[in-house]
Design a protein around this motif. Sequence first.
Motif, short mmCIF file in Angstrom:
data_model
loop_
_atom_site.label_atom_id
_atom_site.label_comp_id
_atom_site.label_asym_id
_atom_site.label_seq_id
_atom_site.Cartn_x
_atom_site.Cartn_y
_atom_site.Cartn_z
N ARG A 1 0.82 -1.21 0.00
CA ARG A 1 0.00 0.00 0.00
C ARG A 1 0.86 1.26 0.00
O ARG A 1 0.60 2.20 -0.74
CB ARG A 1 -0.86 0.00 1.27
CG ARG A 1 -2.31 0.12 1.02
CD ARG A 1 -3.06 -0.08 2.28
NE ARG A 1 -3.57 -1.44 2.28
CZ ARG A 1 -4.25 -1.99 3.24
NH1 ARG A 1 -4.51 -1.32 4.34
NH2 ARG A 1 -4.68 -3.21 3.14
N THR A 2 1.86 1.26 0.85
CA THR A 2 2.75 2.41 0.97
C THR A 2 3.49 2.68 -0.33
O THR A 2 3.57 3.82 -0.78
CB THR A 2 3.74 2.19 2.14
OG1 THR A 2 2.98 2.02 3.34
CG2 THR A 2 4.70 3.35 2.30
N VAL B 1 -7.03 7.89 4.87
CA VAL B 1 -7.15 6.48 5.24
C VAL B 1 -8.30 6.38 6.24
O VAL B 1 -8.33 7.11 7.23
CB VAL B 1 -5.85 5.96 5.89
CG1 VAL B 1 -6.01 4.53 6.37
CG2 VAL B 1 -4.68 6.08 4.91
N THR B 2 -9.25 5.50 5.95
CA THR B 2 -10.34 5.27 6.91
C THR B 2 -10.15 3.90 7.54
O THR B 2 -9.70 2.95 6.89
CB THR B 2 -11.72 5.36 6.23
OG1 THR B 2 -11.79 4.42 5.17
CG2 THR B 2 -11.98 6.76 5.71
N HIS B 3 -10.47 3.82 8.81
CA HIS B 3 -10.25 2.59 9.57
C HIS B 3 -11.35 2.44 10.61
O HIS B 3 -11.88 3.44 11.11
CB HIS B 3 -8.89 2.67 10.26
CG HIS B 3 -8.46 1.39 10.90
ND1 HIS B 3 -8.56 1.17 12.24
CD2 HIS B 3 -7.94 0.27 10.36
CE1 HIS B 3 -8.11 -0.04 12.52
NE2 HIS B 3 -7.73 -0.62 11.40
N LEU C 1 1.52 3.36 8.07
CA LEU C 1 1.13 4.18 6.92
C LEU C 1 1.40 5.66 7.15
O LEU C 1 1.80 6.38 6.25
CB LEU C 1 -0.35 3.98 6.58
CG LEU C 1 -0.69 2.69 5.87
CD1 LEU C 1 -2.20 2.50 5.79
CD2 LEU C 1 -0.08 2.66 4.48
N THR D 1 4.28 7.06 4.35
CA THR D 1 3.74 7.59 3.09
C THR D 1 4.17 9.04 2.92
O THR D 1 4.34 9.77 3.90
CB THR D 1 2.21 7.47 3.05
OG1 THR D 1 1.65 8.01 4.25
CG2 THR D 1 1.77 6.02 2.88
N TYR E 1 -5.42 9.88 8.99
CA TYR E 1 -5.86 8.52 9.27
C TYR E 1 -7.09 8.67 10.15
O TYR E 1 -7.00 9.18 11.26
CB TYR E 1 -4.74 7.79 10.02
CG TYR E 1 -4.93 6.31 10.22
CD1 TYR E 1 -4.22 5.40 9.45
CD2 TYR E 1 -5.77 5.81 11.21
CE1 TYR E 1 -4.35 4.03 9.65
CE2 TYR E 1 -5.92 4.46 11.42
CZ TYR E 1 -5.21 3.57 10.64
OH TYR E 1 -5.34 2.22 10.84
#
Length: 180
Positions: free
Chosen positions: A51-52, A71-73, A131, A135, A141
């Motif tokens: 991903r990175t 980024v959703t978590h 991440l 990144t 995030y």
Amino acid sequence: RLLSNGAKVYIIIKDENDGIRDKRILEVDYDEVCYVNKKIPRNQTLRLRQRTRTVNTLYMKHKGAYQRLIVTHVDSRSENKNIDVFFYHHKKSKNGKRLATNILESFKQKYAKHQPNRPYAGSVSSRGLYLIKNTFPPMVYIELGNIKNKKDQRRILDYENREALANWIFNGLLDDFSSE
């Protein structure tokens, strides 16, 4: 909303049969792919590295343009812990912190309007997640809730709530872009 307003958007992790939908619960599967159609490793470290690399390659391709990573978590803390949406950024990124703060302010405004009797306890802070640390683009995030908490489950599983969260994120991103 981003696409319809002229933004160039990359969805890094995609599942062709689990995209935007009205269904509440998805079947468990492992057919997601990393941009562009790369098989995702099952190993967590390898997934994060993949991903990175993808994000950083796209960032370099568009260097000089306004770029942000969102980024959703959904967390999995203990069952009885109900959390508001909160936002992380890299500790050295002024643009990442501004982005996170703009989105937080959007959430505060919407909570005040739609839930005036409920205080909002979301926050912005730095965090050393993989991440975030690795990144290149300024990023936020977003921790959307606690999947083990029944209230958060209802909030996340309702497509209207997911759409509202997406709109609130969009509003904060638009404010961030305007202040650039």
